[in-house]
Motif scaffolding. Sequence first.
Motif, PDB file in Angstrom:
ATOM      1  N   ALA A   1       0.842  -1.199   0.000  1.00  0.00           N
ATOM      2  CA  ALA A   1       0.000   0.000   0.000  1.00  0.00           C
ATOM      3  C   ALA A   1       0.874   1.245   0.000  1.00  0.00           C
ATOM      4  O   ALA A   1       1.939   1.274   0.617  1.00  0.00           O
ATOM      5  N   PRO A   2       0.458   2.295  -0.683  1.00  0.00           N
ATOM      6  CA  PRO A   2       1.239   3.533  -0.696  1.00  0.00           C
ATOM      7  C   PRO A   2       1.183   4.218   0.662  1.00  0.00           C
ATOM      8  O   PRO A   2       0.324   3.922   1.494  1.00  0.00           O
ATOM      9  N   ARG A   3       2.116   5.122   0.907  1.00  0.00           N
ATOM     10  CA  ARG A   3       2.102   5.896   2.149  1.00  0.00           C
ATOM     11  C   ARG A   3       1.160   7.077   1.952  1.00  0.00           C
ATOM     12  O   ARG A   3       1.432   7.995   1.194  1.00  0.00           O
ATOM     13  N   PHE A   4       0.047   7.021   2.646  1.00  0.00           N
ATOM     14  CA  PHE A   4      -0.935   8.094   2.532  1.00  0.00           C
ATOM     15  C   PHE A   4      -0.461   9.322   3.308  1.00  0.00           C
ATOM     16  O   PHE A   4       0.043   9.221   4.428  1.00  0.00           O
ATOM     17  N   SER A   5      -0.618  10.467   2.722  1.00  0.00           N
ATOM     18  CA  SER A   5      -0.276  11.728   3.384  1.00  0.00           C
ATOM     19  C   SER A   5      -1.011  12.854   2.685  1.00  0.00           C
ATOM     20  O   SER A   5      -1.400  12.737   1.514  1.00  0.00           O
ATOM     21  N   VAL A   6      -1.203  13.927   3.425  1.00  0.00           N
ATOM     22  CA  VAL A   6      -1.848  15.097   2.846  1.00  0.00           C
ATOM     23  C   VAL A   6      -1.223  16.335   3.480  1.00  0.00           C
ATOM     24  O   VAL A   6      -0.884  16.341   4.661  1.00  0.00           O
ATOM     25  N   GLU A   7      -1.044  17.343   2.675  1.00  0.00           N
ATOM     26  CA  GLU A   7      -0.484  18.607   3.145  1.00  0.00           C
ATOM     27  C   GLU A   7      -1.557  19.683   3.042  1.00  0.00           C
ATOM     28  O   GLU A   7      -2.178  19.851   1.985  1.00  0.00           O
ATOM     29  N   MET A   8      -1.781  20.378   4.149  1.00  0.00           N
ATOM     30  CA  MET A   8      -2.791  21.428   4.213  1.00  0.00           C
ATOM     31  C   MET A   8      -2.085  22.776   4.346  1.00  0.00           C
ATOM     32  O   MET A   8      -1.308  22.970   5.280  1.00  0.00           O
ATOM     33  N   LEU A   9      -2.367  23.668   3.428  1.00  0.00           N
ATOM     34  CA  LEU A   9      -1.772  25.003   3.446  1.00  0.00           C
ATOM     35  C   LEU A   9      -2.892  26.022   3.609  1.00  0.00           C
ATOM     36  O   LEU A   9      -3.880  25.991   2.871  1.00  0.00           O
ATOM     37  N   ARG A  10      -2.719  26.928   4.574  1.00  0.00           N
ATOM     38  CA  ARG A  10      -3.744  27.942   4.786  1.00  0.00           C
ATOM     39  C   ARG A  10      -3.091  29.311   4.934  1.00  0.00           C
ATOM     40  O   ARG A  10      -2.135  29.492   5.689  1.00  0.00           O
ATOM     41  N   ASN A  11      -3.637  30.292   4.187  1.00  0.00           N
ATOM     42  CA  ASN A  11      -3.214  31.684   4.316  1.00  0.00           C
ATOM     43  C   ASN A  11      -4.409  32.567   3.962  1.00  0.00           C
ATOM     44  O   ASN A  11      -5.540  32.089   3.837  1.00  0.00           O
ATOM     45  N   ALA A  12      -4.140  33.847   3.783  1.00  0.00           N
ATOM     46  CA  ALA A  12      -5.237  34.788   3.546  1.00  0.00           C
ATOM     47  C   ALA A  12      -5.984  34.496   2.252  1.00  0.00           C
ATOM     48  O   ALA A  12      -7.168  34.851   2.112  1.00  0.00           O
ATOM     49  N   SER A  13      -5.338  33.873   1.290  1.00  0.00           N
ATOM     50  CA  SER A  13      -5.969  33.632  -0.008  1.00  0.00           C
ATOM     51  C   SER A  13      -6.810  32.355  -0.031  1.00  0.00           C
ATOM     52  O   SER A  13      -7.527  32.119  -0.989  1.00  0.00           O
ATOM     53  N   GLY A  14      -6.690  31.508   0.999  1.00  0.00           N
ATOM     54  CA  GLY A  14      -7.507  30.309   1.025  1.00  0.00           C
ATOM     55  C   GLY A  14      -6.760  29.104   1.548  1.00  0.00           C
ATOM     56  O   GLY A  14      -5.739  29.231   2.243  1.00  0.00           O
ATOM     57  N   ILE A  15      -7.256  27.921   1.189  1.00  0.00           N
ATOM     58  CA  ILE A  15      -6.713  26.660   1.684  1.00  0.00           C
ATOM     59  C   ILE A  15      -6.382  25.767   0.494  1.00  0.00           C
ATOM     60  O   ILE A  15      -7.173  25.648  -0.443  1.00  0.00           O
ATOM     61  N   SER A  16      -5.215  25.131   0.544  1.00  0.00           N
ATOM     62  CA  SER A  16      -4.812  24.168  -0.480  1.00  0.00           C
ATOM     63  C   SER A  16      -4.610  22.811   0.162  1.00  0.00           C
ATOM     64  O   SER A  16      -4.020  22.708   1.241  1.00  0.00           O
ATOM     65  N   LEU A  17      -5.113  21.781  -0.529  1.00  0.00           N
ATOM     66  CA  LEU A  17      -4.967  20.406  -0.065  1.00  0.00           C
ATOM     67  C   LEU A  17      -4.233  19.616  -1.129  1.00  0.00           C
ATOM     68  O   LEU A  17      -4.647  19.575  -2.293  1.00  0.00           O
ATOM     69  N   ILE A  18      -3.123  18.977  -0.748  1.00  0.00           N
ATOM     70  CA  ILE A  18      -2.301  18.229  -1.691  1.00  0.00           C
ATOM     71  C   ILE A  18      -1.939  16.900  -1.050  1.00  0.00           C
ATOM     72  O   ILE A  18      -1.537  16.868   0.116  1.00  0.00           O
ATOM     73  N   GLY A  19      -2.082  15.788  -1.806  1.00  0.00           N
ATOM     74  CA  GLY A  19      -1.634  14.521  -1.259  1.00  0.00           C
ATOM     75  C   GLY A  19      -2.401  13.334  -1.785  1.00  0.00           C
ATOM     76  O   GLY A  19      -3.098  13.412  -2.811  1.00  0.00           O
TER      77      GLY A  19
END
Length: 639
Positions: free
Chosen positions: A108-126
């Motif tokens: 199984a792959p290694r599951f991970s997610v990166e959450m980025l938050r600033n004034a312009s919004g939220i990004s989810l990558i992973g």
Amino acid sequence: MGKLWEPGAYMKLKTIAAFVIAGVGSVAGAYLTAGWVEARSAQVVRSELIDAQLDWAEVSTQGLQVILEGEAPDEAKRFSAVTAVGRVVDPDRIVDLLDVAASEAIEAPRFSVEMLRNASGISLIGLVPADVGVEELSSSVGALADASQITNLVEIADYPVPEGWNSAVGFAVAALADLPRSKISVSADAVDITAISDSPQEKRSIEADLARRAPDSIRLALNISAPRPVITPFTLRMTLSGESAKFDACSAENAASKARILRAATAVGVSGKAPCAIGLGVPSPRWAEAVETAIAGLKEIGGGSLTFSDADVTLVALDSTPQGVFDRVVGELDANLPEAFSLHAVLPEKVVVDGTGAPEVVEFVATHSPEGLVQLRGRLTNDGVEEIVGSFARAQFGSGNVYLATRDDPDLPSNWPVRVLAALEALGELENGSVVVQEDYVEVRGVSGRKDASDEISRLLADKLGESENFELSIRYDELLDPTLNIPTPEECVLKINKILNANKIVFAPSSAEIPEDASDTMDQIAELVTLCKRAKMEIGGHTDSQGREIMNLDLSQQRADAVLAALQARRVLTRNLTAKGYGETVPIADNSTEEGRDANRRIEVKLLTDPQTAETEPQPDAETATDDGGTGDQSEQN
């Protein structure tokens, strides 16, 4: 007698013999030719397989047939072997008896997610498990931003959800809600948080809160940064008595300025690693020079206190300082200070602190007990001031915690209410303590869980008291009260230790009190917690099942509890707050008539002793009970 051989018969025999010899020769030639062909075919095929790096295949021949045997690593390699042999012999002659190795399950792959938050919004990558899904993750952060502000670059893979994944993601989303400028990296067993706070105080608060909320199953890494604080007023306070000197507060604009100040302080007796905050707001670029000059003056005058509040400098000499020495040093110091700084010097009369608020003493006293009760005694100007002071205290400490017992005195100085309110505000910075207010003197004593409490109180009093800055601080830092250290409460200590014991049970050998080697990690975890739980009076209890004699079980349980205590001591853990007690079979938590129940009853358990005296005087089994084990035969095999 007739002739044995007729001429015709002899010729016939000769002819037959010739045919037989020819047949045998033909068969022998054919056999030799076939053997050569087989050997040659096998040799050519093996060479081809070796050249193709397929030497795992075994080759044999039978007549014109070429037989391939062996185990191919995969189907592709099997096909490559058959193809290679087909290049040197007729494919019709190939007998494929190759097997293919069973394929291993794809990891199984290694599951991970990166959450980025600033004034312009939220990004989810992973990459996340399919059972959790992208939509679920998006909806969980949907309350933090508009849909148009969420950039979702998460992909899915159809594999089982790893253990701990849901709790790690839930914790990360909750942290993201509290951190508007942050990056959070999540995996099933770890959460890394990088964020920006508005102040050092907020940084400490965030770190303590996250550490407290983090699930036990994850490794939490924090990188919370804070901008250089604005220090207002820019404060420095030193007290000197004899050869003993200390900072109540210290501020510097940069590392070079801090180093100069600390060198000057060391020269007059400040020992150890003195704290000195670096921040913005310095009133003059010659701050370090002014502090060095004033510290030298404090040393020359023989002692007292020195307070900088921005560019205002207050020197309060000891009440025993000769007037002539005082006048000379103050005059020289006033002349030598940089131009921006203003000196106010005080030669006080002898200060006598009663500290009781008795009617005949002109002072105001407030005490804040460890239980939270605040008592206000002494003198206030009038009923109106009393009402203001009472309201301020109730707002500061809670309306149900304040007891007011003051008397009116209209002859008090005009700045008395300001001094009282400043003292109460200082008291609010402490976990517990007391303040005494007099006409020319304020005393603050107590305990705090903040290392910078003395700095904050010095800054507060220097700002509020103005030129009447003759005050004394005696503040002790108690790490057990420090919220940034995330030290658990006594109740949390017991809960966490028992959680470790339940998850990783210490399994003693039958009739043995020796802790097994496989319990070493468990003991390490318990030792780490006990080190943080110095203020919790706890009992290590040993328990057995009901098999065997009661007196023997009691003794065995005591030995096992003692073994746990000894194992903690071996790890250099202070155990003054711990006791060990064996309960034998007297406190079952499950049915002793079943194997599962007996297994549950054989345990080490920790409980909180709420009365501090209990932990010191708890009776242990008497000597007769502890030594008369009656043998350790088969009766206690499972205890």
